[in-house]
Design an enzyme around this catalytic site. Sequence first.
Site, PDB file in Angstrom:
ATOM      1  N   ARG A 179      -1.901 -39.764  -1.064  1.00  0.00           N
ATOM      2  CA  ARG A 179      -0.735 -38.879  -1.233  1.00  0.00           C
ATOM      3  C   ARG A 179      -0.176 -38.917  -2.657  1.00  0.00           C
ATOM      4  NH1 ARG A 179      -3.179 -37.932   2.464  1.00  0.00           N
ATOM      5  NH2 ARG A 179      -2.566 -37.673   4.638  1.00  0.00           N
ATOM      6  N   SER A 229       4.875 -34.764   8.046  1.00  0.00           N
ATOM      7  CA  SER A 229       5.077 -36.207   8.198  1.00  0.00           C
ATOM      8  C   SER A 229       6.254 -36.653   7.341  1.00  0.00           C
ATOM      9  CB  SER A 229       3.819 -36.968   7.779  1.00  0.00           C
ATOM     10  OG  SER A 229       2.733 -36.635   8.622  1.00  0.00           O
ATOM     11  N   GLU A 299       7.888 -39.664   2.893  1.00  0.00           N
ATOM     12  CA  GLU A 299       6.868 -38.825   2.277  1.00  0.00           C
ATOM     13  C   GLU A 299       7.506 -37.507   1.825  1.00  0.00           C
ATOM     14  OE1 GLU A 299       2.859 -36.589   3.780  1.00  0.00           O
ATOM     15  OE2 GLU A 299       2.922 -38.749   4.053  1.00  0.00           O
TER      16      GLU A 299
END
Length: 303
Positions: A179, A229, A299
């Site tokens: 990520r 998420s 996130e």
Amino acid sequence: MLNMTEFIDMISDKIPNLELKKDVPMSRLTSFRIGGPVDCAAYPKTEAELSDLLKLCAEAGIEPVILGAGTNVLAPDAGLRKLVIVLKDALEGMEKINDTGIRVMAGVTMSRAAVFAAGLNLGGLEFAHGIPGTIGGGVYMNAGAYGGEIKDVCTRVRIMEMNGEARWITNEEAAFSYRHSAIEDNPWIVVAAEFQLTPTPEEEVWAKMKELIGKRRASQPLDLPSAGSAFKRPVGGYAAALIDQTGLKGFQVGGAAVSEKHAGFVVNLGGATAADVQELLQQVSDKVFERTGIRLEPEVRIW
């Protein structure tokens, strides 16, 4: 330094074809459907328009904010007294560049890129079909799902610096990790990306994408506004499992709640504010830490 009204007039004068919208609510530009107005949203349709706009910003001492589809962003309730450059549905275009390669502009959604590849009998982007957001955002954060990541198929990224100068960087220079990419660590904007894929019959590609669509619909709260998420995957576990084990499914702060369907999602039940979401994220992180000793990190990009 020019004020924003004067700067908007300058943009209109020097880049007359550039689409501009004043006082656009961020709630219209983000998947959370949260956020107050921005002074001005600009929608550059070409690399040249984006370059010209950035050069004007540098000249005027204006620091713009870059936004794709807004699917991983929590925008402030008070809005932003800034220029927001929106690439989704603006910086568009896809083309085949060799037998197994495609070039995709940053404003194209991940889903459209996967469908384009399927039509060329190319596999490798199936994982991206259900990921909300644009190619620009996906490359920026090395988006991934169901075992696939952008880093696995992206060979080059065209980036633009804040002075309007553009160049290509390699997969290695992008330094993709979980990520994350080197693009986040530099004042760069993703303009386009190239992908090398695998020859695969279209029907096989679609079969895989439909399988993943089914998994998403069965497990994710796609009927409510969210930013995907909410937390990064921690070392040694999964955020959703830890949240579920802590008994936080359905936990609510104001109009924001941990999804009853998937504990890894925070959803807007209606009327949620950015403050609600931030407080919810903090409380969930604290409660999971108290129970497990594992600290969850958001996130979601909090603007």
